[in-house]
Design an enzyme around this catalytic site. Structure first.
Site, PDB file in Angstrom:
ATOM      1  N   PRO A   2      89.701  52.704 -33.730  1.00  0.00           N
ATOM      2  CA  PRO A   2      89.745  51.775 -34.834  1.00  0.00           C
ATOM      3  C   PRO A   2      88.418  51.308 -35.430  1.00  0.00           C
ATOM      4  O   PRO A   2      87.945  50.232 -35.123  1.00  0.00           O
ATOM      5  CB  PRO A   2      90.498  50.578 -34.232  1.00  0.00           C
ATOM      6  CG  PRO A   2      90.352  50.709 -32.751  1.00  0.00           C
ATOM      7  CD  PRO A   2      89.637  51.974 -32.466  1.00  0.00           C
ATOM      8  N   GLU A   3      87.825  52.095 -36.301  1.00  0.00           N
ATOM      9  CA  GLU A   3      86.854  51.571 -37.255  1.00  0.00           C
ATOM     10  C   GLU A   3      87.554  51.671 -38.606  1.00  0.00           C
ATOM     11  O   GLU A   3      88.748  51.966 -38.650  1.00  0.00           O
ATOM     12  CB  GLU A   3      85.532  52.358 -37.186  1.00  0.00           C
ATOM     13  CG  GLU A   3      84.831  52.157 -35.851  1.00  0.00           C
ATOM     14  CD  GLU A   3      83.448  52.802 -35.732  1.00  0.00           C
ATOM     15  OE1 GLU A   3      82.798  53.044 -36.770  1.00  0.00           O
ATOM     16  OE2 GLU A   3      83.029  53.059 -34.589  1.00  0.00           O
ATOM     17  N   LYS A  53      88.072  46.320 -40.809  1.00  0.00           N
ATOM     18  CA  LYS A  53      88.764  46.536 -39.525  1.00  0.00           C
ATOM     19  C   LYS A  53      90.017  45.682 -39.375  1.00  0.00           C
ATOM     20  O   LYS A  53      90.621  45.683 -38.303  1.00  0.00           O
ATOM     21  CB  LYS A  53      87.815  46.264 -38.364  1.00  0.00           C
ATOM     22  CG  LYS A  53      86.961  47.480 -38.005  1.00  0.00           C
ATOM     23  CD  LYS A  53      86.112  47.214 -36.782  1.00  0.00           C
ATOM     24  CE  LYS A  53      84.666  47.470 -37.069  1.00  0.00           C
ATOM     25  NZ  LYS A  53      83.781  47.168 -35.946  1.00  0.00           N
ATOM     26  N   ASN A 164      80.704  51.224 -34.028  1.00  0.00           N
ATOM     27  CA  ASN A 164      79.619  51.845 -33.292  1.00  0.00           C
ATOM     28  C   ASN A 164      79.341  53.300 -33.677  1.00  0.00           C
ATOM     29  O   ASN A 164      78.196  53.726 -33.677  1.00  0.00           O
ATOM     30  CB  ASN A 164      79.885  51.731 -31.791  1.00  0.00           C
ATOM     31  CG  ASN A 164      78.585  51.665 -31.006  1.00  0.00           C
ATOM     32  OD1 ASN A 164      77.512  51.477 -31.571  1.00  0.00           O
ATOM     33  ND2 ASN A 164      78.687  51.829 -29.699  1.00  0.00           N
TER      34      ASN A 164
END
Length: 254
Positions: A2-3, A53, A164
């Site tokens: 999940p980005e 997000k 990230n």
DNA sequence: CGTCCACGTCTAC
DNA sequence: TAGACCTGGACGG
């Protein structure tokens, strides 16, 4: 996964799945400490939208629409569970004919509460690119932007949806020193903000290949080939001040 | 067996 | 700015 790209795909998936369906109940897995879902407007239809997000589920009944704001944590996703199927990590279940729309989240970092998209997160860099840019421009003088760009890219107040792996790819493909201050980087590197959008879009199309039936616009380039920096053995990394692993081109080591 | 690691927030000293 | 919150997969002894 999940980005921004994966949350967007999740939202598409929900919208495709709920088409024509009516829902009757919702329940929470008791193992999850999150908010109980008390539904008094049933039956209802569902639709979904994402912003960065965050994902909002709209529960639409005769008496109106309620928005359930969700984040996916590290492992949250949605899945259709046919009647009778068991899933240990399904934490929210929206029951329809023949099965349920389930929020599945192994690590239980995903959260939900009643409400629309948060005020304290920035505009979506894909859907709302001009406002994404102007929100940053309007705040560039603030102390937040004195920090290294590698860290500021993770600040959801400005970079809603960047996580990230995207920060690593954005830094790498914009040839940006992750340790330069965010103000200087944003002023001097004109590819940086543009890549927040274009790499998010690319990740969305590449990762979405297995879910939706559209043509992959990037031809033969596979998702594994797209990821140039994050997790790459020939790259360097440090643990940043928030405890996350920041991947970057070793040429920036001095 | 044990330790480390993971695409993210939160809240509490 | 530590930790807390979680499970499970990879890898080492």
């Amino acid at each position: 996964m999940p980005e921004i790209a994966e949350v967007r795909i999740t939202s598409d998936y929900i919208n495709q799945l709920v088409k024509g369906k009516t829902f009757y109940t919702a329940r929470k897995n008791p193992v999850h400490k999150g908010l109980e879902l008390e539904l008094y407007d049933t039956p209802f239809k569902i639709s979904s939208r994402s912003r960065g997000k965050e994902l909002c589920l709209y529960l639409i009944s005769k008496s109106g629409t309620r928005s359930l704001r969700m984040t996916m944590g590290m492992s949250g996703h949605f899945k259709w569970m046919p009647e009778g199927q068991l899933e240990k990590h399904a934490h929210l279940l929206f029951n329809s004919d023949g099965g349920s729309l389930a929020f599945v989240d192994v690590r239980r970092f995903g959260k939900w509460c009643w409400g629309d998209f948060s005020e304290n997160r920035g505009p979506d860099p894909i859907d709302d690119y001009q406002n994404f840019r102007s929100n940053i421009a309007a705040n560039l003088h603030k102390k937040d932007f004195e920090k290294p760009i590698g860290e500021v890219l993770m600040n959801q107040r400005y970079f809603n949806g960047i996580g990230n792996y995207l920060r690593a790819e954005i830094l790498f493909k914009s040839n940006q020193n992750p340790f330069e201050s965010a103000v200087n980087a944003i002023i001097n590197n004109d590819r940086l903000l543009e890549l927040c959008r274009t790499l998010s879009v690319q990740a969305y199309f590449l990762n979405g290949g297995s879910i939706k039936d559209w043509q992959n616009p990037f031809g033969n380039e596979s998702s594994s080939n797209w990821m140039k920096c994050y997790g790459n053995k020939s790259m360097s990394y440090i643990i940043d001040s928030t405890g996350r692993r920041l991947w970057f081109d070793p040429k920036w080591l001095s």
